[in-house]
Scaffold this motif. Sequence first.
Motif, PDB file in Angstrom:
ATOM      1  N   GLU A 166      39.639  27.377  36.503  1.00 52.66           N
ATOM      2  CA  GLU A 166      38.895  26.506  35.600  1.00 52.66           C
ATOM      3  C   GLU A 166      38.430  25.236  36.315  1.00 52.66           C
TER       4      GLU A 166
ATOM      5  N   TYR B  81      35.148  27.795  36.363  1.00 48.00           N
ATOM      6  CA  TYR B  81      35.229  29.151  35.793  1.00 48.00           C
ATOM      7  C   TYR B  81      36.297  29.190  34.690  1.00 48.00           C
TER       8      TYR B  81
ATOM      9  N   HIS C  44      36.201  30.773  31.787  1.00 52.99           N
ATOM     10  CA  HIS C  44      36.186  31.962  30.933  1.00 52.99           C
ATOM     11  C   HIS C  44      36.705  33.174  31.697  1.00 52.99           C
TER      12      HIS C  44
ATOM     13  N   VAL D 164      38.149  37.336  31.158  1.00 51.86           N
ATOM     14  CA  VAL D 164      38.505  38.546  30.419  1.00 51.86           C
ATOM     15  C   VAL D 164      39.124  39.492  31.434  1.00 51.86           C
TER      16      VAL D 164
ATOM     17  N   SER E  63      34.110  33.717  34.735  1.00 54.54           N
ATOM     18  CA  SER E  63      32.735  33.331  34.423  1.00 54.54           C
ATOM     19  C   SER E  63      32.579  31.841  34.155  1.00 54.54           C
ATOM     20  N   ARG E  64      31.439  31.319  34.589  1.00 49.35           N
ATOM     21  CA  ARG E  64      31.015  29.985  34.186  1.00 49.35           C
ATOM     22  C   ARG E  64      30.490  30.008  32.754  1.00 49.35           C
TER      23      ARG E  64
ATOM     24  N   PRO F   8      30.277  31.597  28.769  1.00 50.04           N
ATOM     25  CA  PRO F   8      31.211  32.157  27.777  1.00 50.04           C
ATOM     26  C   PRO F   8      31.201  33.681  27.775  1.00 50.04           C
ATOM     27  N   LEU F   9      32.364  34.270  27.540  1.00 49.54           N
ATOM     28  CA  LEU F   9      32.527  35.716  27.500  1.00 49.54           C
ATOM     29  C   LEU F   9      33.133  36.146  26.177  1.00 49.54           C
ATOM     30  N   GLN F  10      32.666  37.286  25.678  1.00 49.05           N
ATOM     31  CA  GLN F  10      33.292  37.920  24.520  1.00 49.05           C
ATOM     32  C   GLN F  10      33.722  39.318  24.931  1.00 49.05           C
ATOM     33  N   GLU F  11      35.022  39.582  24.934  1.00 49.70           N
ATOM     34  CA  GLU F  11      35.495  40.912  25.315  1.00 49.70           C
ATOM     35  C   GLU F  11      34.994  41.954  24.319  1.00 49.70           C
TER      36      GLU F  11
END
Length: 260
Positions: free
Chosen positions: A48, A52, A54, A56, A70-71, A73-76
Amino acid sequence: MPFTVATWNINSVRLREGLVGHLMSTEAPDVLCLQECKSPVDKIPSFEALGYPHVVARGQKGYNGVAILSRLPLQEVAAHDHAALGHARHVAARLPNGVTIHNYYVPAGGDVADREVNEKFGQKLDYLTAMRDDFHAGRPERSILVGDLNIAPREDDVWSHKQLLKVVSHTPIEVEHLAQAQDAGGWVDITRQDIPEGQLYSWWSYRARDWDAADKGRRLDHLWATPDIANAAHSSRILRDARGWEKPSDHVPVFATFDL
């Protein structure tokens, strides 16, 4: 808005935390997909502070493991256990722009290319078949697939096509199984779309005394996209220099940028 995706079999994220950080600091991909993390999810180092926040992931102690850092946002959205192996070999996440990223670590398959005498080779073929069937069941859209697929499909993806025809990772049956999975999803090989000719490698064995001089490599790490976004991809490259870093992975990062 352009974003860059990188894939890297890190061969232990905890052992090579410093190399991951170095890649983030010097290359700054927006999304970094790691394979063979060899760590439970709660023991994966935090990146972080490097931008980074985010993550999953799916993990196992000492084996396998995949992570998307990821820089953005991620949604699994998925984590498949193909062929019911009980291995942490896949995870997928969606970016804010609606693009889904699949991160795969296909089984290596052991040393003998015969499922009758080598259970691991059979597991590899079954895993690829399950991937194919999954793509048939729901053809992906606006998706990127990356990972260590443990197969070098083209003659110019290996240092010697003739000498490796019976070696696991380049046998005709593996290449055919990978092609069936690729065709089922309509996946476009972005690396070869951008670099259509010439020898390309992403892996060099630890066994080579001088990997660079011998240059007996294989392109085992791949970056694909669905046809609806494949034309937005560009700037593919393989970071060969990473194989020469201190205490390196035997794989190196593969990159592509998408204007989406």
